[in-house]
Design a protein around this motif. Structure first.
Motif, PDB file in Angstrom:
ATOM      1  N   ARG A  29       0.844  -1.189   0.000  1.00 30.04           N
ATOM      2  CA  ARG A  29       0.000   0.000   0.000  1.00 30.04           C
ATOM      3  C   ARG A  29       0.881   1.241   0.000  1.00 30.04           C
ATOM      4  NH1 ARG A  29      -4.153   0.135   4.664  1.00 30.04           N
ATOM      5  NH2 ARG A  29      -4.934  -1.619   3.509  1.00 30.04           N
ATOM      6  N   ALA A  30       0.579   2.151  -0.865  1.00 27.96           N
ATOM      7  CA  ALA A  30       1.361   3.378  -0.946  1.00 27.96           C
ATOM      8  C   ALA A  30       1.233   4.148   0.359  1.00 27.96           C
ATOM      9  CB  ALA A  30       0.866   4.232  -2.109  1.00 27.96           C
ATOM     10  N   PRO A  31       2.323   4.756   0.828  1.00 23.60           N
ATOM     11  CA  PRO A  31       2.266   5.462   2.103  1.00 23.60           C
ATOM     12  C   PRO A  31       1.268   6.607   2.104  1.00 23.60           C
ATOM     13  CG  PRO A  31       4.393   5.787   1.025  1.00 23.60           C
ATOM     14  CD  PRO A  31       3.618   4.791   0.215  1.00 23.60           C
ATOM     15  N   GLY A  32       1.021   7.203   0.968  1.00 18.00           N
ATOM     16  CA  GLY A  32       0.075   8.308   0.899  1.00 18.00           C
ATOM     17  C   GLY A  32      -1.304   7.875   0.453  1.00 18.00           C
ATOM     18  N   SER A  33      -1.584   6.581   0.511  1.00 18.27           N
ATOM     19  CA  SER A  33      -2.875   6.115   0.032  1.00 18.27           C
ATOM     20  C   SER A  33      -3.999   6.687   0.876  1.00 18.27           C
ATOM     21  CB  SER A  33      -2.940   4.591   0.002  1.00 18.27           C
ATOM     22  OG  SER A  33      -2.993   4.081   1.302  1.00 18.27           O
ATOM     23  N   ARG A  34      -5.157   6.735   0.288  1.00 15.89           N
ATOM     24  CA  ARG A  34      -6.302   7.416   0.869  1.00 15.89           C
ATOM     25  C   ARG A  34      -6.665   6.912   2.258  1.00 15.89           C
ATOM     26  NH1 ARG A  34     -12.024   8.126  -2.079  1.00 15.89           N
ATOM     27  NH2 ARG A  34     -13.150   7.462  -0.286  1.00 15.89           N
ATOM     28  N   ARG A  35      -6.650   5.628   2.472  1.00 17.57           N
ATOM     29  CA  ARG A  35      -7.079   5.072   3.746  1.00 17.57           C
ATOM     30  C   ARG A  35      -5.958   5.021   4.780  1.00 17.57           C
ATOM     31  NH1 ARG A  35     -11.915   1.609   2.599  1.00 17.57           N
ATOM     32  NH2 ARG A  35     -12.177   1.772   0.384  1.00 17.57           N
ATOM     33  N   ASN A  37      -3.991   7.245   6.246  1.00 16.13           N
ATOM     34  CA  ASN A  37      -3.875   8.226   7.322  1.00 16.13           C
ATOM     35  C   ASN A  37      -5.183   8.940   7.632  1.00 16.13           C
ATOM     36  OD1 ASN A  37      -1.081   7.788   7.629  1.00 16.13           O
ATOM     37  ND2 ASN A  37      -0.693   9.052   5.834  1.00 16.13           N
ATOM     38  N   LEU A  38      -6.305   8.266   7.476  1.00 21.62           N
ATOM     39  CA  LEU A  38      -7.579   8.905   7.780  1.00 21.62           C
ATOM     40  C   LEU A  38      -7.739   9.066   9.287  1.00 21.62           C
ATOM     41  CD1 LEU A  38     -10.137   7.200   5.364  1.00 21.62           C
ATOM     42  CD2 LEU A  38      -9.103   9.453   5.188  1.00 21.62           C
ATOM     43  N   PRO A  39      -8.370  10.148   9.713  1.00 20.99           N
ATOM     44  CA  PRO A  39      -8.651  10.308  11.142  1.00 20.99           C
ATOM     45  C   PRO A  39      -9.546   9.173  11.640  1.00 20.99           C
ATOM     46  CG  PRO A  39      -9.023  12.360   9.965  1.00 20.99           C
ATOM     47  CD  PRO A  39      -8.794  11.301   8.931  1.00 20.99           C
ATOM     48  N   ASP A  40      -9.473   8.907  12.916  1.00 24.30           N
ATOM     49  CA  ASP A  40     -10.283   7.853  13.519  1.00 24.30           C
ATOM     50  C   ASP A  40     -11.700   8.391  13.719  1.00 24.30           C
ATOM     51  OD1 ASP A  40     -11.037   5.494  14.716  1.00 24.30           O
ATOM     52  OD2 ASP A  40     -10.319   6.092  16.698  1.00 24.30           O
ATOM     53  N   HIS A  41     -12.558   8.119  12.761  1.00 25.09           N
ATOM     54  CA  HIS A  41     -13.942   8.597  12.788  1.00 25.09           C
ATOM     55  C   HIS A  41     -14.803   7.519  12.150  1.00 25.09           C
ATOM     56  CE1 HIS A  41     -17.507  10.985  11.864  1.00 25.09           C
ATOM     57  NE2 HIS A  41     -17.032  11.931  12.654  1.00 25.09           N
ATOM     58  N   PRO A  42     -15.982   7.247  12.702  1.00 22.58           N
ATOM     59  CA  PRO A  42     -16.831   6.194  12.128  1.00 22.58           C
ATOM     60  C   PRO A  42     -17.199   6.421  10.657  1.00 22.58           C
ATOM     61  CG  PRO A  42     -17.686   6.892  14.255  1.00 22.58           C
ATOM     62  CD  PRO A  42     -16.559   7.818  13.915  1.00 22.58           C
ATOM     63  N   GLU A  45     -14.398   7.310   5.783  1.00 23.01           N
ATOM     64  CA  GLU A  45     -14.371   7.110   4.328  1.00 23.01           C
ATOM     65  C   GLU A  45     -15.366   8.035   3.624  1.00 23.01           C
ATOM     66  OE1 GLU A  45     -14.553   3.566   0.976  1.00 23.01           O
ATOM     67  OE2 GLU A  45     -15.173   3.109   3.019  1.00 23.01           O
ATOM     68  N   LEU A  46     -16.551   8.168   4.192  1.00 18.00           N
ATOM     69  CA  LEU A  46     -17.570   9.049   3.610  1.00 18.00           C
ATOM     70  C   LEU A  46     -17.117  10.504   3.653  1.00 18.00           C
ATOM     71  CD1 LEU A  46     -20.386   9.768   2.523  1.00 18.00           C
ATOM     72  CD2 LEU A  46     -21.214   9.663   4.883  1.00 18.00           C
ATOM     73  N   ILE A  47     -16.643  10.944   4.791  1.00 16.80           N
ATOM     74  CA  ILE A  47     -16.225  12.344   4.924  1.00 16.80           C
ATOM     75  C   ILE A  47     -15.041  12.637   4.015  1.00 16.80           C
ATOM     76  CG2 ILE A  47     -15.287  14.058   6.529  1.00 16.80           C
ATOM     77  CD1 ILE A  47     -17.047  12.694   8.713  1.00 16.80           C
ATOM     78  N   GLN A  48     -14.103  11.704   3.905  1.00 17.83           N
ATOM     79  CA  GLN A  48     -12.957  11.898   3.009  1.00 17.83           C
ATOM     80  C   GLN A  48     -13.426  12.025   1.562  1.00 17.83           C
ATOM     81  OE1 GLN A  48      -9.775  12.426   3.825  1.00 17.83           O
ATOM     82  NE2 GLN A  48      -9.209  12.666   1.687  1.00 17.83           N
ATOM     83  N   ALA A  49     -14.372  11.193   1.165  1.00 19.07           N
ATOM     84  CA  ALA A  49     -14.907  11.279  -0.204  1.00 19.07           C
ATOM     85  C   ALA A  49     -15.604  12.619  -0.418  1.00 19.07           C
ATOM     86  CB  ALA A  49     -15.864  10.118  -0.468  1.00 19.07           C
ATOM     87  N   CYS A  50     -16.315  13.098   0.597  1.00 15.66           N
ATOM     88  CA  CYS A  50     -16.988  14.399   0.503  1.00 15.66           C
ATOM     89  C   CYS A  50     -15.975  15.534   0.377  1.00 15.66           C
ATOM     90  CB  CYS A  50     -17.886  14.618   1.718  1.00 15.66           C
ATOM     91  SG  CYS A  50     -19.319  13.520   1.787  1.00 15.66           S
ATOM     92  N   VAL A  51     -14.904  15.454   1.144  1.00 16.01           N
ATOM     93  CA  VAL A  51     -13.854  16.478   1.071  1.00 16.01           C
ATOM     94  C   VAL A  51     -13.211  16.469  -0.314  1.00 16.01           C
ATOM     95  CG1 VAL A  51     -11.563  17.099   1.955  1.00 16.01           C
ATOM     96  CG2 VAL A  51     -13.414  16.562   3.553  1.00 16.01           C
ATOM     97  N   GLU A  52     -12.925  15.289  -0.839  1.00 16.39           N
ATOM     98  CA  GLU A  52     -12.324  15.204  -2.173  1.00 16.39           C
ATOM     99  C   GLU A  52     -13.275  15.739  -3.242  1.00 16.39           C
ATOM    100  OE1 GLU A  52     -10.622  11.364  -2.981  1.00 16.39           O
ATOM    101  OE2 GLU A  52      -9.564  11.352  -1.064  1.00 16.39           O
ATOM    102  N   PHE A  53     -14.567  15.495  -3.077  1.00 17.54           N
ATOM    103  CA  PHE A  53     -15.556  16.054  -3.993  1.00 17.54           C
ATOM    104  C   PHE A  53     -15.515  17.582  -3.926  1.00 17.54           C
ATOM    105  CE2 PHE A  53     -19.732  17.864  -4.784  1.00 17.54           C
ATOM    106  CZ  PHE A  53     -20.078  17.304  -5.998  1.00 17.54           C
ATOM    107  N   GLY A  54     -15.501  18.113  -2.708  1.00 16.94           N
ATOM    108  CA  GLY A  54     -15.460  19.565  -2.525  1.00 16.94           C
ATOM    109  C   GLY A  54     -14.223  20.191  -3.142  1.00 16.94           C
TER     110      GLY A  54
END
Length: 149
Positions: A29-35, A37-42, A45-54
């Motif tokens: 897995r690439a060190p900068g891959s999306r999953r 370094n995500l914050p610990d939040h239930p 994945e959804l919030i990250q996708a929303c941020v990327e959309f924004g």
């Protein structure tokens, strides 16, 4: 000398190589891959996708705002790549269900941005959001409580 070599080969043969696939998966897995370094939040994945959309949508808007040429030649070059990225995230967001109010709010913001910017495929996202709101309402303990004043 030959006996020592045969002994080494025999010893190696008695210890088969074992591949630890959990370590291999993490290493691949690439060190900068999306999953990674995500914050610990239930709803991470959804919030990250929303941020990327924004980022994609606001990037499109910003590019056209800054481009001084009459036909927005520079912004149009970026537009197709950012639009493709926004559509990809929009499709992902429509499939993800929020488990927190943070996730629901992020998804609602994306739906509003998609409709405001007249992005195609917004109806699937809006339909998904309506389902999410109904699910949150259904799971609420006191649905008659006043939350807006």
């Amino acid at each position: 000398m030959r006996d020592r070599a045969e002994a080494t080969v025999s010893e190696r043969a008695s210890k088969p190589n074992v591949v630890d696939f959990t370590t291999a998966a993490k290493a691949s897995r690439a060190p900068g891959s999306r999953r990674a370094n995500l914050p610990d939040h239930p709803d991470a994945e959804l919030i990250q996708a929303c941020v990327e959309f924004g980022i994609a949508v606001q990037g499109m808007n910003g590019a056209f705002e800054v481009d001084p040429t009459d036909d927005a030649d520079f912004a149009q070059r970026m537009d197709s790549a950012l639009l493709k990225r926004a559509r990809k995230q929009q499709e992902l967001i429509a499939t993800l269900r929020p488990t927190t109010l943070d996730g629901l709010r992020a998804k609602a913001t994306v739906a509003n941005m998609a409709l405001t910017n007249d992005l195609d495929r917004s109806s699937a996202l809006l339909s998904s959001l309506c389902t999410d709101v109904a699910n949150v309402h259904r799971s609420s303990k006191n649905t008659a409580a006043v939350v807006l004043t």
